[in-house]
Design a protein around this motif. Structure first.
Motif, mmCIF file in Angstrom:
data_model
loop_
_atom_site.group_PDB
_atom_site.id
_atom_site.type_symbol
_atom_site.label_atom_id
_atom_site.label_comp_id
_atom_site.label_asym_id
_atom_site.label_seq_id
_atom_site.Cartn_x
_atom_site.Cartn_y
_atom_site.Cartn_z
ATOM 1 N N LEU A 189 -14.315 -2.013 -12.249
ATOM 2 C CA LEU A 189 -14.833 -0.653 -12.153
ATOM 3 C C LEU A 189 -13.750 0.368 -12.485
ATOM 4 O O LEU A 189 -12.599 0.218 -12.051
ATOM 5 N N PRO A 190 -14.090 1.415 -13.234
ATOM 6 C CA PRO A 190 -13.103 2.434 -13.623
ATOM 7 C C PRO A 190 -12.410 3.049 -12.413
ATOM 8 O O PRO A 190 -13.065 3.451 -11.444
ATOM 9 N N GLY A 191 -11.097 3.139 -12.480
ATOM 10 C CA GLY A 191 -10.330 3.768 -11.411
ATOM 11 C C GLY A 191 -10.129 2.921 -10.181
ATOM 12 O O GLY A 191 -9.447 3.352 -9.239
ATOM 13 N N ASN A 192 -10.711 1.729 -10.159
ATOM 14 C CA ASN A 192 -10.568 0.879 -8.980
ATOM 15 C C ASN A 192 -9.276 0.070 -9.073
ATOM 16 O O ASN A 192 -8.732 -0.143 -10.160
ATOM 17 N N SER A 193 -8.778 -0.388 -7.932
ATOM 18 C CA SER A 193 -7.551 -1.175 -7.911
ATOM 19 C C SER A 193 -7.720 -2.374 -6.996
ATOM 20 O O SER A 193 -8.643 -2.422 -6.172
ATOM 21 N N ALA A 194 -6.833 -3.321 -7.139
ATOM 22 C CA ALA A 194 -6.892 -4.529 -6.328
ATOM 23 C C ALA A 194 -6.632 -4.204 -4.858
ATOM 24 O O ALA A 194 -5.901 -3.263 -4.527
ATOM 25 N N LEU A 195 -7.235 -4.998 -3.987
ATOM 26 C CA LEU A 195 -7.022 -4.835 -2.550
ATOM 27 C C LEU A 195 -5.704 -5.523 -2.193
ATOM 28 O O LEU A 195 -5.527 -6.715 -2.458
ATOM 29 N N VAL A 196 -4.800 -4.764 -1.595
ATOM 30 C CA VAL A 196 -3.457 -5.261 -1.311
ATOM 31 C C VAL A 196 -3.151 -5.075 0.168
ATOM 32 O O VAL A 196 -3.439 -4.018 0.746
ATOM 33 N N ASP A 197 -2.574 -6.092 0.803
ATOM 34 C CA ASP A 197 -2.250 -5.969 2.222
ATOM 35 C C ASP A 197 -0.917 -5.234 2.414
ATOM 36 O O ASP A 197 -0.258 -4.838 1.438
#
Length: 282
Positions: free
Chosen positions: A4-12
């Protein structure tokens, strides 16, 4: 990688990229809870007077409960208007699949201030497990007359349209490409179509239902007024059809309907294209 545009990976907090609920559930309780609470639609906090910071109401009591067992790829979020309430205002259950997908197992959003209809209980007040253990006909009639759909105990808060894009971005941030679900009723299936879902199984059934509810069809002929769930004219609305199907108007049970959505894509499926508008309902 997110699609998805502008989305980023989930990072702890340690900088590790997360790929599943199971990995989230290995985090500390505080960190995993924050990831799940972020899925909730902001308007839910405002409506129930819950602080997004401490998850409490004005009385200082917690309103949000997250159940996410370590080592297991499932999560449940329960939000109540008051901790002592039996019913939730928002209930979400998610699970990892064996194929790297996200299963949207349950999502229930109900107005805690609305009248309660005990369609989920038998005459003795016992849970009927979505009517698999029997129906409460008097309560179903009351619910139907109030404009509710099968299995609804209270009217909704009309928040699913706000929740689902947030949820889809959450799924995308885990690098998952597909959401799967199992609609429990006909109206649920139609509602999911609106949000871009297609059918794994059940599309043939949905198209047959539409055909047979049209003039001259078998289901159209069975809307004979023999009981309140089978009144003529019910074929024109999702609600009317859904109650008739709930009442057993079909020759086969409502079962084995499975749906999916590819993240970032809308399937464009509409198996009831000329339905009557029902004032914001599907």
């Amino acid at each position: 990688m997110p699609r998805l545009p502008g989305n980023s990976a989930l990072v702890d907090a340690a900088g590790r990229v997360l790929h599943s609920l199971r990995e989230i559930n290995f985090l500390s309780p505080v960190e995993r809870e924050r990831f799940y609470v972020d899925i909730l639609p902001p308007r839910l906090f405002a409506y129930l007077g819950i602080s997004p910071q401490n998850l409490c109401g004005a009385d200082g009591l917690r309103r949000i409960k997250v159940i996410a067992p370590e080592g297991i790829g499932i999560a449940r979020i329960e939000v109540k208007a008051h901790p002592a309430d039996t019913d939730t205002a928002f209930f979400l259950e998610l699970a990892d699949t064996h194929y790297g997908q996200m299963e949207l197992s349950f999502c229930i959003i109900a107005d805690p201030e609305a009248p309660r209809y005990y369609v989920d209980k038998d005459a003795a007040g016992r849970d009927n497990c979505f009517t698999t253990l029997g129906r409460n006909i008097p309560e179903e009639l009351r619910a139907m007359e109030a404009g509710l759909f099968p299995n609804q105990t209270r009217r909704g808060l009309h928040l699913f349209g706000e929740f689902f894009p947030i949820f889809e971005r959450f799924v995308d941030s885990l690098g998952m490409e597909m959401i799967v679900a199992e609609p429990l009723t006909y109206d649920n299936a139609i509602r999911y179509e609106k949000y871009g879902f297609d059918y794994i199984t059940g599309k043939r059934l949905m198209l047959e239902i539409d055909q047979e509810f049209r003039r001259g069809g078998i289901l159209f002929g069975r809307l004979d007024g023999s009981n309140p769930f089978r009144m003529p004219g019910a074929e024109r609305t999702v609600r009317g059809r859904s109650w008739a199907i709930h009442d057993g108007i079909m020759d086969e049970p409502w079962d084995e309907v499975r749906i999916y959505k590819t993240v970032g894509e809308h399937a464009g499926i509409d198996t009831f294209p000329d339905r009557n508008n029902e004032g914001g309902h599907p």
